[in-house]
Design an enzyme around this catalytic site. Structure first.
Site, PDB file in Angstrom:
ATOM      1  CG  ASN A  59      44.112  39.773  43.612  1.00 44.73           C
ATOM      2  OD1 ASN A  59      44.790  40.715  44.230  1.00 44.73           O
ATOM      3  ND2 ASN A  59      43.498  39.786  42.442  1.00 44.73           N
ATOM      4  CE  LYS A  84      39.916  40.602  44.820  1.00 40.50           C
ATOM      5  NZ  LYS A  84      39.094  40.379  44.806  1.00 40.50           N
ATOM      6  CG  HIS A 109      41.570  43.170  39.829  1.00 44.17           C
ATOM      7  ND1 HIS A 109      41.201  43.884  40.305  1.00 44.17           N
ATOM      8  CD2 HIS A 109      41.769  41.377  40.129  1.00 44.17           C
ATOM      9  CE1 HIS A 109      40.026  42.475  41.412  1.00 44.17           C
ATOM     10  NE2 HIS A 109      40.250  40.799  41.109  1.00 44.17           N
ATOM     11  CD  GLU A 156      38.911  43.822  43.811  1.00 48.10           C
ATOM     12  OE1 GLU A 156      39.885  44.085  44.521  1.00 48.10           O
ATOM     13  OE2 GLU A 156      38.595  43.234  43.947  1.00 48.10           O
ATOM     14  CD  GLU A 190      39.088  37.834  38.491  1.00 51.18           C
ATOM     15  OE1 GLU A 190      39.355  36.600  39.504  1.00 51.18           O
ATOM     16  OE2 GLU A 190      39.562  38.919  38.884  1.00 51.18           O
ATOM     17  N   GLY A 202      34.408  38.555  44.708  1.00 52.13           N
ATOM     18  CA  GLY A 202      33.921  38.200  46.182  1.00 52.13           C
ATOM     19  C   GLY A 202      32.414  38.476  46.492  1.00 52.13           C
ATOM     20  CB  SER A 205      32.968  33.130  44.069  1.00 47.17           C
ATOM     21  OG  SER A 205      32.422  34.553  45.328  1.00 47.17           O
TER      22      SER A 205
END
Ligand code: 13P
Length: 254
Positions: free
Chosen positions: A8, A10, A94, A96, A166, A172, A212
């Site tokens: 991904n 992003k 996702h 985000e 996730e 991150g 991560s």
């Protein structure tokens, strides 16, 4: 079952950067015999990625889609447009998008349904925030996200589904979940999917861990019987780190 490892990217990489990455990863594809590799660039690089990967076994994925086929939806991208570009996978829900861009469970459900109807394979993301985890709500949050996404879907359409667990606090941050936490969540995902769609339908369900992940820790996750691969952010941006991650995964899963 083969591993499934998805990159991904992003909001990263121009077309030229995409082409350079794809050419290089394609040159190494012989090494990835036990893994289905999926590259998910931003919309603007899908065509370039598709062209660079053509003739290889590496799959193309998008990071989002809209649920309508066409119409007055400024800024959105419809499923047939993705199909037209040779896209086979699409990331849906996702964290985000859920937390920074206000996507709710109802939107995630509509996107999932639209993807399946257009034969795009969804990578459905679920996961709890740090606060939810600290309040002991992981199972309720993940369970609710998954039930609302899967509710009323045709089990016959579901065999292409991938679910990525996730945890938001692991994305991150450099702090991945423990293998025990990932196993608990992946097991819950399988139980709920079976409840919603029937145990026969979920036999081929693939579950990824994301957050991560790198070449050093991927082995702990894919060694678990409940986990079939990973959804990778930062470590997927450079060919060397992504290829090393895939090789470590294959070694550990063997
Ligand atoms: P990182 O691998 O950078 O933590 O990102 C994970 C992720 O969000 C993949 O979808």
């Amino acid at each position: 079952m083969k591993l499934i490892i998805a990159a991904n990217w992003k909001m990263n990489k121009t077309r030229a950067e995409t082409e350079a990455f794809c050419r290089e990863i394609k040159a190494r594809q012989e090494d990835f015999h036990d893994t289905e590799v999926v590259i998910c660039p931003p919309f603007t690089s899908l065509e370039a990625a598709g062209r660079s990967l053509s003739g290889s076994a590496i799959k193309l994925g998008a990071q989002n889609l809209f649920w309508e086929k066409a119409g007055a939806f400024t800024g959105e991208v419809a499923p047939p447009m993705l199909v037209d570009l040779g896209v086979q996978y699409v990331i849906i829900g996702h964290s985000e998008r859920r937390h920074l861009l206000g996507e709710d469970d109802a939107a995630v459900h509509k996107k999932l349904k639209a993807a399946l109807e257009h034969r795009l394979r969804p990578i459905l993301c679920v996961g709890e925030t740090r606060e939810e985890r600290e309040r002991g709500e992981t199972e309720v949050v993940v369970g609710t996200q998954l039930r609302r996404a899967l509710e009323g879907l045709d089990p016959a359409l579901i065999e292409e589904l991938v679910v990525a667990y996730e945890p938001v606090w692991a994305i991150g941050t450099g702090i991945a979940a423990t293998a025990a936490d990932a196993h608990r969540a992946a097991t819950l995902v399988r139980e709920i999917a079976a409840e919603c769609l029937g145990s026969a339908a979920v036999e081929r369900l693939r579950v990824q861990y994301g957050g991560s992940v790198n070449a050093g820790n991927i082995g702990e996750f894919v060694a678990l019987p409940s986990i079939d691969g990973a959804l990778v952010g930062g470590a997927s941006l450079a060919v060397d780190s992504f290829a090393a991650l895939i090789l470590s995964a294959q070694e550990a899963a063997r």
